[in-house]
Scaffold this motif. Structure first.
Motif, PDB file in Angstrom:
ATOM      1  N   PRO A 180       2.035 -12.897  -2.249  1.00 45.18           N
ATOM      2  CA  PRO A 180       3.454 -12.852  -1.894  1.00 45.18           C
ATOM      3  C   PRO A 180       3.997 -11.431  -1.894  1.00 45.18           C
ATOM      4  O   PRO A 180       3.559 -10.573  -2.661  1.00 45.18           O
ATOM      5  CB  PRO A 180       4.113 -13.703  -2.994  1.00 45.18           C
ATOM      6  CG  PRO A 180       3.167 -13.647  -4.140  1.00 45.18           C
ATOM      7  CD  PRO A 180       1.795 -13.545  -3.545  1.00 45.18           C
ATOM      8  N   GLY A 181       4.910 -11.191  -0.982  1.00 44.82           N
ATOM      9  CA  GLY A 181       5.597  -9.907  -0.953  1.00 44.82           C
ATOM     10  C   GLY A 181       4.972  -8.875  -0.049  1.00 44.82           C
ATOM     11  O   GLY A 181       5.464  -7.741   0.023  1.00 44.82           O
ATOM     12  N   ILE A 182       3.914  -9.173   0.679  1.00 48.06           N
ATOM     13  CA  ILE A 182       3.258  -8.191   1.538  1.00 48.06           C
ATOM     14  C   ILE A 182       2.677  -8.893   2.763  1.00 48.06           C
ATOM     15  O   ILE A 182       2.216 -10.039   2.679  1.00 48.06           O
ATOM     16  CB  ILE A 182       2.142  -7.421   0.773  1.00 48.06           C
ATOM     17  CG1 ILE A 182       1.542  -6.327   1.659  1.00 48.06           C
ATOM     18  CG2 ILE A 182       1.080  -8.374   0.269  1.00 48.06           C
ATOM     19  CD1 ILE A 182       0.531  -5.440   0.921  1.00 48.06           C
ATOM     20  N   ARG A 183       2.735  -8.204   3.891  1.00 43.35           N
ATOM     21  CA  ARG A 183       2.132  -8.729   5.108  1.00 43.35           C
ATOM     22  C   ARG A 183       1.584  -7.563   5.919  1.00 43.35           C
ATOM     23  O   ARG A 183       2.237  -6.514   6.041  1.00 43.35           O
ATOM     24  CB  ARG A 183       3.167  -9.508   5.934  1.00 43.35           C
ATOM     25  CG  ARG A 183       2.554 -10.134   7.192  1.00 43.35           C
ATOM     26  CD  ARG A 183       3.520 -11.083   7.886  1.00 43.35           C
ATOM     27  NE  ARG A 183       4.734 -10.385   8.292  1.00 43.35           N
ATOM     28  CZ  ARG A 183       5.972 -10.745   7.885  1.00 43.35           C
ATOM     29  NH1 ARG A 183       6.120 -11.762   7.035  1.00 43.35           N
ATOM     30  NH2 ARG A 183       7.028 -10.081   8.300  1.00 43.35           N
ATOM     31  N   VAL A 184       0.393  -7.743   6.472  1.00 48.00           N
ATOM     32  CA  VAL A 184      -0.247  -6.705   7.277  1.00 48.00           C
ATOM     33  C   VAL A 184      -0.687  -7.314   8.596  1.00 48.00           C
ATOM     34  O   VAL A 184      -1.026  -8.504   8.669  1.00 48.00           O
ATOM     35  CB  VAL A 184      -1.458  -6.077   6.531  1.00 48.00           C
ATOM     36  CG1 VAL A 184      -2.593  -7.082   6.384  1.00 48.00           C
ATOM     37  CG2 VAL A 184      -1.961  -4.824   7.244  1.00 48.00           C
ATOM     38  N   ASP A 185      -0.673  -6.506   9.626  1.00 46.07           N
ATOM     39  CA  ASP A 185      -1.070  -6.983  10.947  1.00 46.07           C
ATOM     40  C   ASP A 185      -1.706  -5.827  11.708  1.00 46.07           C
ATOM     41  O   ASP A 185      -1.332  -4.660  11.506  1.00 46.07           O
ATOM     42  CB  ASP A 185       0.135  -7.523  11.720  1.00 46.07           C
ATOM     43  CG  ASP A 185      -0.286  -8.252  12.994  1.00 46.07           C
ATOM     44  OD1 ASP A 185      -1.452  -8.694  13.041  1.00 46.07           O
ATOM     45  OD2 ASP A 185       0.534  -8.352  13.914  1.00 46.07           O
ATOM     46  N   ALA A 186      -2.668  -6.150  12.573  1.00 47.75           N
ATOM     47  CA  ALA A 186      -3.362  -5.142  13.379  1.00 47.75           C
ATOM     48  C   ALA A 186      -3.642  -5.718  14.755  1.00 47.75           C
ATOM     49  O   ALA A 186      -3.993  -6.895  14.883  1.00 47.75           O
ATOM     50  CB  ALA A 186      -4.672  -4.704  12.714  1.00 47.75           C
ATOM     51  N   GLY A 187      -3.486  -4.902  15.787  1.00 48.99           N
ATOM     52  CA  GLY A 187      -3.748  -5.334  17.153  1.00 48.99           C
ATOM     53  C   GLY A 187      -5.193  -5.115  17.547  1.00 48.99           C
ATOM     54  O   GLY A 187      -5.990  -4.505  16.826  1.00 48.99           O
ATOM     55  N   VAL A 211      -0.999  -0.769  13.814  1.00 48.53           N
ATOM     56  CA  VAL A 211      -1.043  -1.383  12.491  1.00 48.53           C
ATOM     57  C   VAL A 211       0.383  -1.439  11.942  1.00 48.53           C
ATOM     58  O   VAL A 211       1.171  -0.496  12.115  1.00 48.53           O
ATOM     59  CB  VAL A 211      -1.959  -0.589  11.535  1.00 48.53           C
ATOM     60  CG1 VAL A 211      -2.036  -1.271  10.178  1.00 48.53           C
ATOM     61  CG2 VAL A 211      -3.345  -0.434  12.131  1.00 48.53           C
ATOM     62  N   SER A 212       0.691  -2.551  11.275  1.00 46.38           N
ATOM     63  CA  SER A 212       2.002  -2.684  10.640  1.00 46.38           C
ATOM     64  C   SER A 212       1.829  -3.195   9.214  1.00 46.38           C
ATOM     65  O   SER A 212       0.944  -4.007   8.933  1.00 46.38           O
ATOM     66  CB  SER A 212       2.899  -3.636  11.436  1.00 46.38           C
ATOM     67  OG  SER A 212       2.352  -4.946  11.448  1.00 46.38           O
ATOM     68  N   LEU A 213       2.680  -2.695   8.309  1.00 44.49           N
ATOM     69  CA  LEU A 213       2.697  -3.119   6.915  1.00 44.49           C
ATOM     70  C   LEU A 213       4.142  -3.481   6.563  1.00 44.49           C
ATOM     71  O   LEU A 213       5.047  -2.632   6.672  1.00 44.49           O
ATOM     72  CB  LEU A 213       2.186  -2.005   5.995  1.00 44.49           C
ATOM     73  CG  LEU A 213       2.221  -2.288   4.498  1.00 44.49           C
ATOM     74  CD1 LEU A 213       1.289  -3.435   4.135  1.00 44.49           C
ATOM     75  CD2 LEU A 213       1.845  -1.034   3.716  1.00 44.49           C
ATOM     76  N   ASP A 214       4.364  -4.722   6.172  1.00 45.11           N
ATOM     77  CA  ASP A 214       5.705  -5.206   5.867  1.00 45.11           C
ATOM     78  C   ASP A 214       5.840  -5.496   4.372  1.00 45.11           C
ATOM     79  O   ASP A 214       4.950  -6.117   3.761  1.00 45.11           O
ATOM     80  CB  ASP A 214       6.019  -6.471   6.660  1.00 45.11           C
ATOM     81  CG  ASP A 214       6.045  -6.209   8.157  1.00 45.11           C
ATOM     82  OD1 ASP A 214       6.540  -5.136   8.562  1.00 45.11           O
ATOM     83  OD2 ASP A 214       5.542  -7.068   8.917  1.00 45.11           O
ATOM     84  N   ASN A 215       6.956  -5.053   3.817  1.00 37.43           N
ATOM     85  CA  ASN A 215       7.294  -5.344   2.417  1.00 37.43           C
ATOM     86  C   ASN A 215       8.244  -6.541   2.423  1.00 37.43           C
ATOM     87  O   ASN A 215       9.444  -6.402   2.679  1.00 37.43           O
ATOM     88  CB  ASN A 215       7.949  -4.123   1.765  1.00 37.43           C
ATOM     89  CG  ASN A 215       8.243  -4.330   0.291  1.00 37.43           C
ATOM     90  OD1 ASN A 215       8.030  -5.425  -0.259  1.00 37.43           O
ATOM     91  ND2 ASN A 215       8.734  -3.291  -0.373  1.00 37.43           N
TER      92      ASN A 215
END
Length: 462
Positions: free
Chosen positions: A264-271, A286-290
């Motif tokens: 919980p509390g973190i999400r990452v994504d890559a194309g 690349v994206s990093l979400d809090n």
């Protein structure tokens, strides 16, 4: 004494004109025949160059002498192949426009030195005989769903599509290599062959142009994600009667993990990274979400397979190892995210082995509390892998000094331009000679008709 002066009559003049007319006609016909032979000879040579070489007969054994271990006697079951997709065509460069050099008038002065005799090149080696066997393989990826994180292991399928690109029936064999953390889940007709994840399958009897798919059952261990990025390879071999040696093809596949393990509390994504036919990549997004309630320091690490690198890391990024790049993102506010784009390059060999897999590891470190970390896989594709020449019978090539039927020789007008111009010039000259001979004949006939007939005349007596 009386002197008799005998004048030649019209028949005598005709007898002298006939040989001259015959000589002119013979010269004209000879000149006309020369360009005809000159233009016909290259055409015959070009046609002969396109005849394929004879293929040796006999059957080739289907066993692979380099493989060790038992050979399965049963081929894996087949299923309908997916729809065919057309690979991207290579960009065509515009043809260079070159102006023909100006023609200069020939000089009448003789050269002072004689030209050296032409040097004949050594005879080329004979072309290898064409092989009637050909095969092509394409693979899908092993894509895991989020349910992977709730199971000790997951069984997935790998689709392999095989095409007989040869001109004769062939016996096709399949082999594949699984990375660490993946094992075969009981694919019928396939068995392990030694260590390092090697597997071999039985043979298919395939007709020319046949296309079919096989589904390989693969088990992914629950801790395999710790080794990401993961990928394997598939190889096919075709043997056909009349083939000097087996032909083969290979392609890689990627193991794609979903983001996780879930935290919980973190999400990452890559194309996805895609290389075009020129070897230029679209870049890695690349994206990093809090998604938590507390600000945290963000970090991203990109792990790439062998042969793929980040040539110029952006600001805040540094290479840790040749296959790993670390980017410090600073403070990521709660409910906000950070975006990053990295340039990617790959060697030709790595592009040929595509599709490949890379991995992204995202981390958030709050001032107090536990560090949150999650990672995922992303796919790397390359147009060069789709455009790889298929193992198939090579086209016959002409030997040195012989032109192919559709291959023009060098020069702005092609190799036949000078021959054609010479032939036209000789035809014009021969036509003028024929016209001149006809004019002489007509003039001779006119003189004959205009001259008065008469016998011998007697000169006056002195």
């Amino acid at each position: 004494m009386a002197r008799v002066d005998v004048r030649p009559d019209g028949r005598a003049r005709d007898r002298r004109a006939v040989p001259l007319l015959a000589i002119c006609l013979a010269v004209g016909l000879t000149v006309v025949a020369v360009p005809v032979r000159a233009t016909a000879a290259p055409a015959a040579t070009r046609v002969a160059a396109t005849e394929p070489a004879a293929e040796p007969g006999g059957d080739t054994p289907t066993a692979e002498p380099t493989d060790a271990g038992p050979v399965p006697t049963e081929a894996p079951p087949t299923t309908a192949p997916p729809p065919q997709t057309t690979p991207p065509a290579a960009p065509t460069e515009p043809a260079a426009t070159t102006a023909a050099p100006p023609e200069t008038a020939p000089t009448t002065a003789a050269p002072t030195t004689a030209a050296p005799p032409p040097v004949r090149p050594p005879a080329p080696a004979p072309d290898p005989p064409a092989s009637p066997a050909g095969v092509r393989v394409t693979t899908d990826d092993i894509t895991l769903t989020p349910a992977y994180w709730n199971a000790p292991s997951t069984v997935s399928t790998l689709r392999v599509t095989i095409t007989n690109t040869g001109t004769t029936p062939a016996r096709i064999r399949l082999a594949y290599t699984l990375p660490a953390g993946l094992t075969d889940a009981g694919t019928r007709g396939c068995a392990a062959a030694g260590g390092d994840g090697e597997h071999r399958c039985g043979e298919w009897a395939s007709a020319p142009g046949a296309r079919f798919s096989a589904l390989l059952r693969v088990r992914v261990a629950g801790d395999a994600w710790r080794r990401m990025p993961l990928g394997g390879s598939v190889r096919v071999t075709a043997n056909a009667p009349g083939a000097n040696a087996p032909v083969g093809d290979d392609e890689g596949f990627a193991v794609l993990f979903p983001p996780g393990p879930p935290v919980p509390g973190i999400r990452v994504d890559a194309g996805e990274v895609s290389f075009d036919i020129g070897g230029v990549a679209s870049g890695l997004d690349v994206s990093l979400d809090n998604t938590g309630r507390v600000d945290a320091d963000g970090r991203i690490e990109v792990i790439l397979p062998a042969g793929v690198t980040v040539p110029a890391p952006p600001a805040g990024c540094v290479p840790v190892t040749p296959d790993r790049t670390r980017c410090e993102l600073g403070t990521v506010a709660a409910g906000r995210g950070a975006r990053l784009r990295l340039p990617v390059s790959a060697t030709p060999e790595a592009q040929r082995r595509a599709p490949l897999a890379g991995a992204v590891l995202g981390q958030l470190d709050p001032p107090s509390g536990r560090t949150r970390q999650v990672q995922m896989s992303f796919r790397i594709t390359a147009a060069a892998a789709l455009a790889t020449p298929v193992a198939a019978p090579p086209a016959p090539t002409g030997s040195q000094g012989v032109l192919a039927a559709d291959a023009p020789a060098g020069g702005a007008d092609g190799g036949d331009g000078s021959v054609r111009r010479t032939a036209v010039l000789l035809i014009v000259i021969s036509t003028l000679l024929v016209v001149f001979a006809l004019a002489l004949a007509i003039a001779s006939l006119r003189r004959r008709l205009a001259a008065p007939g008469g016998g011998p005349t007697t000169a006056p007596t002195e």
